[in-house]
Structure formats: C-alpha cells, structure tokens
Design a protein around this motif. Structure first.
Motif, PDB file in Angstrom:
ATOM      1  N   GLU A  47       0.833  -1.207   0.000  1.00  0.00           N
ATOM      2  CA  GLU A  47       0.000   0.000   0.000  1.00  0.00           C
ATOM      3  C   GLU A  47       0.865   1.254   0.000  1.00  0.00           C
ATOM      4  OE1 GLU A  47      -3.850  -1.961   2.337  1.00  0.00           O
ATOM      5  OE2 GLU A  47      -2.311  -0.860   3.454  1.00  0.00           O
ATOM      6  N   ARG A 103      -8.011   0.982  -0.317  1.00  0.00           N
ATOM      7  CA  ARG A 103      -7.678   0.574   1.055  1.00  0.00           C
ATOM      8  C   ARG A 103      -6.951   1.697   1.797  1.00  0.00           C
ATOM      9  NH1 ARG A 103      -9.188  -3.230   4.287  1.00  0.00           N
ATOM     10  NH2 ARG A 103      -7.054  -3.808   4.917  1.00  0.00           N
ATOM     11  N   LYS A 152      -8.232   3.362   5.198  1.00  0.00           N
ATOM     12  CA  LYS A 152      -7.424   3.286   6.414  1.00  0.00           C
ATOM     13  C   LYS A 152      -7.072   4.665   6.954  1.00  0.00           C
ATOM     14  CE  LYS A 152      -5.062  -1.196   5.867  1.00  0.00           C
ATOM     15  NZ  LYS A 152      -3.728  -1.840   5.765  1.00  0.00           N
TER      16      LYS A 152
END
Length: 273
Positions: free
Chosen positions: A216, A249, A253
């Motif tokens: 990520e 994501r 997050k």
C-alpha cells in the motif's frame, strides 16, 4: 498573515512582499513530467511545515504567485460537538488594509467566497465588478485590489471542509488560463485540505488506527509521483484493478475522501516509507 479561531478575531496580520504580475504574459502548458515535478515540489514545500496553517498559507501564497495570483486565503471548518458550531481556522496573504477593513466590518460572516462555494464541488470563478450580491463588500474588495479570482471548496471525513480562495488585482481569468492551470489549483486545494485536516487530527485525535502494508505504501508513493493505475501496475507487475484496490484501502485506512488527501495525510504522519 492572519488567522482566527472559532468565536475569535485575529490578533495581528501581515502580508507577503509586494508582488507584481504581468498578466498578459503567455500561460505555458506544463508537460506531464513538469507537472509531476511541480506536484512533488509543492507537496514537500507544504508538507515540511508540520501543519502550521499560517506558515502553510504563506508558502501557498508563494506557489500561487507562480501561477498568476497575488493573494490567497484558506478557511478550514472542523465540526466539534455540532456541525452548526464548527471550529473555524482562517489564514490569508491579502493586503493589510483589506484585512483590517474585512475584520472591522465583520465581513467573514457574509463573505460570498466563503459562503457560496460551500454549495457545491465546482470551482467558482469571480470578478468583483460583475457580482450583484453583497454590493458594498465587492466595492470595497475592488478598491483594495481584490478584483478577480478563483475559489474551491473541498471536503474531508467527519464533516470537515476547506475553502481555498485566490485573487489578483489585474485582468480577469481567461478560459485559456483556466484550461492551463485549473487542475493544478484543484490539486492544491485537495492537498492543503489533507495536510491541515491531518495536522488537526494529530493535535486533537489519535492517529490512524491501522498501519499501511508495504505494498500500500509502495502504491501510494507511485501515486504521489503522478503515475496512473495502469503505469503503477506495469512498474509493480500487478493489474490496474489491484492498484486501485490498494488505493481504495489506503483511502479507507487513512479516513480521507480521495487519494490526494491520502497522500497528504500519509506524508504528515510519516507513513509513506
């Protein structure tokens, strides 16, 4: 420079050094590589200021001068106990004389550049002489050299919103100028929103509860470098769909609303590396 907080007025202000702009100059189109370098430079210039709103808006003033504007201001609204009673932070590089008049007359309460853009997501292009609302406000703005400009409202999680307003005393914005610069201006609005919202969270709330994975962070770094999902996929040997999954994501997050704000917040919280 001036800053106010909820239920308060500024305690002092100054301006950037006088800046003369030749507005008849050619507005050059940035190439893709130049845009990537420009964004990277801006992100580091703004991100290095640790979320200080006066310092960040001062630096932002230098950046937008390079894009043809003399003045800028930024308003950040952060809901506290009620959305009807938000914490309000404001900083500006507008002329001293205009700021003194602005606050002595309570213009923050009626300023169309603060109120009107909150109705939607599209940028607002304005000229003081052409506005029919709040006539006295616009007449005084024009008299102080705040004649033509551009404003954008951005939105973050938890009801936060920000208004970036740019102005100049010379000629009105042209269609060619907007075509050449508006994407950069919109990127600046989103980036400043992300940095200042993250700085507020650092001061008042716990940081992100989840760590970013190495993949990520990698995807977010390449996104910050201006690469598309297809390009990142080729670089990392994954599909564009997987790249977009990782970006989604990251946005989730970091509790932001788009990838630009995700990059800004990850940088401020030292999560990109």
């Amino acid at each position: 420079m001036s800053m106010i907080l909820r239920n308060g007025w500024p305690k002092g202000h100054g301006t950037l050094a006088p800046y003369q702009v030749t507005f008849s100059c050619h507005i050059s189109q940035f190439g893709e590589a130049a845009v990537i370098r420009w964004r990277d430079d801006c992100l580091h210039r703004l991100g290095a200021l640790s979320g200080s709103m006066p310092d960040m808006v001062s630096e932002l003033g230098s950046i937008v001068q390079e894009l043809g504007f003399e003045y800028c201001s930024y308003v950040l609204k952060t809901p506290l106990l009620s959305a009807n009673d938000p914490e309000l932070a404001w900083a500006s590089t507008y002329p001293d004389a205009w700021l003194e008049r602005y606050f002595s007359q309570g213009y923050l309460e009626i300023d169309p550049l603060v109120r009107a853009p909150l109705r939607g997501h599209a940028p607002l292009v304005w000229s003081a002489a052409a506005r029919e609302d709040c006539g006295e406000f616009w007449e005084e703005a024009d008299a102080h050299g705040v004649r033509h400009g551009w404003a954008l409202t951005t939105y973050g999680r938890g009801g936060t919103s920000g208004v970036l307003s740019l102005a100049r005393s010379g000629s009105a914005l042209t269609a060619d100028e907007l075509n050449a610069r508006e994407m950069q201006l919109m990127w600046l609005g989103q980036t400043v929103q992300g940095l200042l919202s993250a700085a507020h969270q650092q001061r008042h709330l716990p940081g992100p509860s989840c760590e970013l994975t190495s993949r990520e962070r990698e995807v977010l770094r390449w996104t910050a470098a201006g690469k598309t999902a297809d390009e990142i996929g080729i670089i990392l040997g994954i599909t564009a769909r997987t790249v977009n999954f990782h970006i989604t994501r990251c946005v989730s997050k970091l509790d932001v609303v788009n990838k630009t704000q995700a990059i800004a917040k990850a940088m401020l919280f030292d999560m990109l590396y």
